[in-house]
Design an enzyme around this catalytic site. Structure first.
Site, PDB file in Angstrom:
ATOM      1  N   LYS A  15      48.877  69.431  57.313  1.00  0.00           N
ATOM      2  CA  LYS A  15      49.216  68.332  56.080  1.00  0.00           C
ATOM      3  C   LYS A  15      50.504  67.516  56.828  1.00  0.00           C
ATOM      4  O   LYS A  15      50.201  66.231  56.682  1.00  0.00           O
ATOM      5  CB  LYS A  15      50.178  69.139  55.007  1.00  0.00           C
ATOM      6  CG  LYS A  15      49.084  69.807  54.124  1.00  0.00           C
ATOM      7  CD  LYS A  15      49.594  70.237  52.665  1.00  0.00           C
ATOM      8  CE  LYS A  15      51.141  71.054  52.842  1.00  0.00           C
ATOM      9  NZ  LYS A  15      51.010  72.135  53.407  1.00  0.00           N
ATOM     10  N   ARG A 129      53.717  76.416  66.604  1.00  0.00           N
ATOM     11  CA  ARG A 129      53.872  75.322  66.308  1.00  0.00           C
ATOM     12  C   ARG A 129      55.495  74.999  66.758  1.00  0.00           C
ATOM     13  O   ARG A 129      56.273  75.868  66.586  1.00  0.00           O
ATOM     14  CB  ARG A 129      53.953  75.122  64.921  1.00  0.00           C
ATOM     15  CG  ARG A 129      54.380  73.910  64.382  1.00  0.00           C
ATOM     16  CD  ARG A 129      53.793  73.528  63.059  1.00  0.00           C
ATOM     17  NE  ARG A 129      54.609  74.219  61.917  1.00  0.00           N
ATOM     18  CZ  ARG A 129      54.619  73.678  60.762  1.00  0.00           C
ATOM     19  NH1 ARG A 129      53.548  73.063  60.154  1.00  0.00           N
ATOM     20  NH2 ARG A 129      55.256  74.511  59.814  1.00  0.00           N
ATOM     21  N   ARG A 162      60.429  76.339  64.080  1.00  0.00           N
ATOM     22  CA  ARG A 162      61.295  76.636  62.997  1.00  0.00           C
ATOM     23  C   ARG A 162      61.307  78.023  62.608  1.00  0.00           C
ATOM     24  O   ARG A 162      60.534  78.986  63.043  1.00  0.00           O
ATOM     25  CB  ARG A 162      60.208  75.982  61.822  1.00  0.00           C
ATOM     26  CG  ARG A 162      60.373  74.511  61.609  1.00  0.00           C
ATOM     27  CD  ARG A 162      59.370  73.782  60.688  1.00  0.00           C
ATOM     28  NE  ARG A 162      59.308  74.591  59.544  1.00  0.00           N
ATOM     29  CZ  ARG A 162      58.421  74.165  58.452  1.00  0.00           C
ATOM     30  NH1 ARG A 162      57.736  73.104  58.845  1.00  0.00           N
ATOM     31  NH2 ARG A 162      57.966  74.848  57.513  1.00  0.00           N
ATOM     32  N   ARG A 173      54.594  83.109  53.781  1.00  0.00           N
ATOM     33  CA  ARG A 173      54.508  81.936  53.310  1.00  0.00           C
ATOM     34  C   ARG A 173      52.918  81.587  52.767  1.00  0.00           C
ATOM     35  O   ARG A 173      52.763  80.886  51.913  1.00  0.00           O
ATOM     36  CB  ARG A 173      54.732  81.055  54.439  1.00  0.00           C
ATOM     37  CG  ARG A 173      56.223  80.660  54.530  1.00  0.00           C
ATOM     38  CD  ARG A 173      56.729  79.942  55.729  1.00  0.00           C
ATOM     39  NE  ARG A 173      56.012  78.580  55.813  1.00  0.00           N
ATOM     40  CZ  ARG A 173      55.900  78.014  57.030  1.00  0.00           C
ATOM     41  NH1 ARG A 173      56.406  78.674  57.993  1.00  0.00           N
ATOM     42  NH2 ARG A 173      55.597  76.707  56.981  1.00  0.00           N
TER      43      ARG A 173
HETATM   44  P1  AMP Z   1      57.210  73.114  54.363  1.00  0.00           P
HETATM   45  O1  AMP Z   1      57.445  72.184  55.178  1.00  0.00           O
HETATM   46  O2  AMP Z   1      56.233  72.092  53.549  1.00  0.00           O
HETATM   47  O3  AMP Z   1      56.178  74.119  54.975  1.00  0.00           O
HETATM   48  O4  AMP Z   1      58.143  73.930  53.635  1.00  0.00           O
HETATM   49  C1  AMP Z   1      58.996  74.625  54.129  1.00  0.00           C
HETATM   50  C2  AMP Z   1      59.618  75.666  52.904  1.00  0.00           C
HETATM   51  O5  AMP Z   1      60.359  74.816  52.046  1.00  0.00           O
HETATM   52  C3  AMP Z   1      58.743  76.364  52.152  1.00  0.00           C
HETATM   53  O6  AMP Z   1      58.162  77.442  52.501  1.00  0.00           O
HETATM   54  C4  AMP Z   1      59.316  76.557  50.776  1.00  0.00           C
HETATM   55  O7  AMP Z   1      60.549  77.649  50.996  1.00  0.00           O
HETATM   56  C5  AMP Z   1      60.264  75.227  50.814  1.00  0.00           C
HETATM   57  N1  AMP Z   1      59.591  74.359  49.798  1.00  0.00           N
HETATM   58  C6  AMP Z   1      58.917  73.006  50.242  1.00  0.00           C
HETATM   59  N2  AMP Z   1      58.330  72.421  49.287  1.00  0.00           N
HETATM   60  C7  AMP Z   1      58.728  73.023  48.320  1.00  0.00           C
HETATM   61  C8  AMP Z   1      58.282  72.931  46.974  1.00  0.00           C
HETATM   62  N3  AMP Z   1      57.412  71.805  46.449  1.00  0.00           N
HETATM   63  N4  AMP Z   1      58.706  74.038  46.069  1.00  0.00           N
HETATM   64  C9  AMP Z   1      59.311  75.091  46.494  1.00  0.00           C
HETATM   65  N5  AMP Z   1      59.575  75.405  47.690  1.00  0.00           N
HETATM   66  C10 AMP Z   1      59.224  74.199  48.600  1.00  0.00           C
END
Ligand code: AMP
Length: 217
Positions: A15, A129, A162, A173
Site C-alpha cells: 500500500k 522490509r 521498523r 498485525r
Molecule cells: P502502518 O504504517 O499503516 O502499517 O501502521 C503502523 C501502525 O500504526 C499500525 O500497526 C497501528 O498500530 C497504527 N495505525 C496506523 N493506522 C491506524 C488506524 N487507522 N487505526 C488505528 N491504528 C493505526
C-alpha cells in the site's frame, strides 16, 4: 469536488509503495495514518507517546485519537483537491467517521481499491522490509534492495527496520487486520466502491491496475 480514495489491504501488501506512486501521478495528497503516528513518535508528542504503546504491540491505536488526527490532517489546504488515504480507515467505526468528515468537506469516498496477497507473501515482505528515515521510502532486502546497503536510493537517508516489522509483531498485525480491518471489504463492496487488485505481481503491474480503477469506476 474533491476526490477521496481509500487504499485498502493488509500490512505488507505494498500500500505504502503504491500510494507514493499514485499520489505523484495523480497529484493527490498521500495521507498515511502510520506515517503520521511515526512523525508524532519522532517528535515526542503526547499523541506519539500514546500511539507507540499500541504500535509496538501490533495493536490498533484507539479510534478516537486516530479519527481526530485524520480529521485535522484532512482539513489542511493540501487536501482541498482530495486525498489518497493509506492505512485509514482500519475499522468500520473509522469508516463511518470518515464519511462524516468528508461530508463536512463537501466530498465522499469515490474509490476503494483493495490490494490482496497471500499470508506467506505478507510475512515475507514485512520481515525483509527496510524503511527510509526521512520520507518512508520502502525497500526489501531480497525483492528491491537499495543500491547501497542501508542507504535510501531516493534521498540518501538511513534505512531502518521498523520495530513493528519484527517477526512476532508482524503476525499480530496480520491477525488484527483479519479481525478488525477486513470487514471493511464487505463495507465498501456493499456501497459499490470496492475494486480488488492482485498484489502478487510487479509494482508496475499493480500501479497500472490502480490507475485503471481510479479512471474507470
Ligand atoms: P502502518 O504504517 O499503516 O502499517 O501502521 C503502523 C501502525 O500504526 C499500525 O500497526 C497501528 O498500530 C497504527 N495505525 C496506523 N493506522 C491506524 C488506524 N487507522 N487505526 C488505528 N491504528 C493505526
Amino acid at each position: 469536488m474533491p476526490t477521496y480514495i481509500v487504499l485498502l489491504g493488509p500490512p505488507g501488501v505494498g500500500k505504502g509503495t503504491q500510494a507514493k506512486i499514485i499520489a505523484e501521478k495523480t497529484g493527490l495528497s498521500h495521507i498515511s495514518s502510520g506515517d503520521l503516528f511515526r512523525e508524532n513518535i519522532k517528535g515526542g508528542t503526547e499523541l506519539g507517546k500514546l500511539a507507540q504503546t499500541y504500535i509496538n504491540k501490533g495493536e490498533l491505536v484507539p479510534d478516537e485519537v486516530t479519527i481526530a488526527m485524520i480529521r485535522s490532517r484532512l482539513s489542511r489546504p493540501d487536501c482541498k483537491g482530495g486525498a489518497l488515504l493509506d492505512g485509514f480507515p482500519r475499522t468500520p467505526a473509522q469508516a463511518d467517521a470518515l464519511a462524516r468528515i468528508l461530508a463536512d468537506f463537501g466530498g465522499k469516498v469515490e474509490h476503494v481499491p483493495c490490494i490482496t496477497a497471500s499470508m506467506t507473501t505478507l510475512v515475507e515482505r514485512l520481515s525483509g522490509r527496510w524503511t527510509c528515515r526521512a520520507q518512508g521510502h520502502i525497500f526489501h532486502q531480497v525483492y528491491s534492495p537499495p543500491k547501497k546497503p542501508s542507504v535510501c536510493d531516493v534521498d540518501g537517508s538511513e534505512l531502518y527496520q521498523r520495530d513493528d516489522d519484527k517477526a512476532e509483531t508482524v503476525k499480530r498485525r496480520i491477525q488484527v487486520y483479519v479481525e478488525q480491518t477486513a470487514p471493511l471489504i464487505a463495507y465498501y463492496r456493499q456501497r459499490g466502491l470496492l475494486a480488488e487488485i492482485d498484489g502478487e505481481r510487479t509494482v508496475e503491474e499493480v500501479t497500472a491496475d490502480l490507475l485503471a480503477v481510479l479512471k474507470h469506476k
